[in-house]
Structures are given as C-alpha cells and as structure tokens.
Motif scaffolding. Structure first.
Motif, PDB file in Angstrom:
ATOM      1  N   ILE A 262      37.461  73.009  39.196  1.00 48.28           N
ATOM      2  CA  ILE A 262      37.732  72.651  40.589  1.00 48.28           C
ATOM      3  C   ILE A 262      37.081  73.748  41.426  1.00 48.28           C
ATOM      4  O   ILE A 262      37.574  74.864  41.479  1.00 48.28           O
ATOM      5  CB  ILE A 262      39.245  72.553  40.879  1.00 48.28           C
ATOM      6  CG1 ILE A 262      39.864  71.482  40.016  1.00 48.28           C
ATOM      7  CG2 ILE A 262      39.489  72.292  42.354  1.00 48.28           C
ATOM      8  CD1 ILE A 262      41.370  71.389  40.122  1.00 48.28           C
ATOM      9  N   MET A 263      35.990  73.434  42.020  1.00 47.34           N
ATOM     10  CA  MET A 263      35.061  74.369  42.657  1.00 47.34           C
ATOM     11  C   MET A 263      35.654  75.708  43.083  1.00 47.34           C
ATOM     12  O   MET A 263      35.777  76.597  42.288  1.00 47.34           O
ATOM     13  CB  MET A 263      34.391  73.719  43.857  1.00 47.34           C
ATOM     14  CG  MET A 263      33.235  72.883  43.508  1.00 47.34           C
ATOM     15  SD  MET A 263      32.019  73.885  42.684  1.00 47.34           S
ATOM     16  CE  MET A 263      30.834  72.657  42.356  1.00 47.34           C
ATOM     17  N   LEU A 264      36.000  75.874  44.288  1.00 44.55           N
ATOM     18  CA  LEU A 264      36.399  77.157  44.835  1.00 44.55           C
ATOM     19  C   LEU A 264      37.820  77.558  44.428  1.00 44.55           C
ATOM     20  O   LEU A 264      38.081  78.717  44.112  1.00 44.55           O
ATOM     21  CB  LEU A 264      36.267  77.131  46.360  1.00 44.55           C
ATOM     22  CG  LEU A 264      36.463  78.433  47.086  1.00 44.55           C
ATOM     23  CD1 LEU A 264      35.454  79.460  46.607  1.00 44.55           C
ATOM     24  CD2 LEU A 264      36.313  78.231  48.570  1.00 44.55           C
ATOM     25  N   LEU A 265      38.728  76.622  44.402  1.00 48.63           N
ATOM     26  CA  LEU A 265      40.128  76.947  44.105  1.00 48.63           C
ATOM     27  C   LEU A 265      40.311  77.505  42.697  1.00 48.63           C
ATOM     28  O   LEU A 265      41.167  78.354  42.463  1.00 48.63           O
ATOM     29  CB  LEU A 265      41.010  75.713  44.294  1.00 48.63           C
ATOM     30  CG  LEU A 265      41.190  75.238  45.724  1.00 48.63           C
ATOM     31  CD1 LEU A 265      42.032  73.978  45.763  1.00 48.63           C
ATOM     32  CD2 LEU A 265      41.803  76.319  46.572  1.00 48.63           C
ATOM     33  N   GLY A 266      39.510  77.037  41.751  1.00 47.32           N
ATOM     34  CA  GLY A 266      39.614  77.527  40.386  1.00 47.32           C
ATOM     35  C   GLY A 266      39.293  79.003  40.271  1.00 47.32           C
ATOM     36  O   GLY A 266      39.860  79.712  39.446  1.00 47.32           O
TER      37      GLY A 266
END
Length: 109
Positions: free
Chosen positions: A71-75
């Motif tokens: 999950i792009m940025l949140l990961g």
C-alpha cells in the motif's frame, strides 16, 4: 498560535525534534556500546537496548507489518513510526552507557 489537542504547533514540533534526536542518539551510541560490551570494557550488559534494537530490526525485515508495504505511502509510514518509536526506546536504554563514557560530546569511534 493554533492549538490542536491541547498542544501548540511549536510544542508539537519541539516534541518531534526531541524524538528525532533520540533516534539519532540510539544509532550513534549503539555500535560503540556493542563494541565495549563485546570487548568486556562495559558491564553490566544493557539487555534492554539489545532487545529494543532487535525488535526494530525484526520489524524492518519481517514481511508482516501493521500496514502492508504494497500500500504505497502508508505501508512505509507505519515502518517509520514503529521503528522510530523503538529507536527512542533504545536511546533511553543507553543513558547509563552514555554516562559511563563520561561526557555527552565524547567522540564515538
């Protein structure tokens, strides 16, 4: 000055900068402390510092995350926050070692 949750913006920034300083301190002092422990120059062994650092490394390496990395940025953000929190704990566990070294500005090898 805008207040949010009872803290001013300046207060929140000071708190964040203090945490960044603790994270940097953990990274700065951990390796020299490990060398001193392994060579026998520093006793007692700060097991808590080793435990917190192990937890931080395990979290970074582990494929299991609170928020998956795909999950792009949140990961990545959850990794930064959790590892950062763990590094602040490492820094707190190293306070006796820093005192043993004698001064705050002792050059680290």
């Amino acid at each position: 000055m805008a207040k949010k949750g009872g803290l001013t913006l300046v207060g929140r920034l000071r708190r964040r900068s203090r945490m960044l300083g603790q994270m940097a301190g953990a990274l700065k002092w951990f390796l020299p402390m490990t060398r001193d422990v392994l060579s026998g120059r520093y006793r007692p062994v700060p097991w808590r510092a080793f435990g917190w650092m192990l937890a931080a490394l395990a979290y970074l390496i582990s494929p299991l995350d609170l928020i998956p990395d795909f999950i792009m940025l949140l990961g990545l953000v959850d990794d930064v926050f959790i590892v950062g929190w763990l590094l602040t704990r490492v820094d707190m566990a190293l306070s006796d070692y820093r005192q043993w070294r004698g001064a705050k500005d002792v050059p680290v090898e």
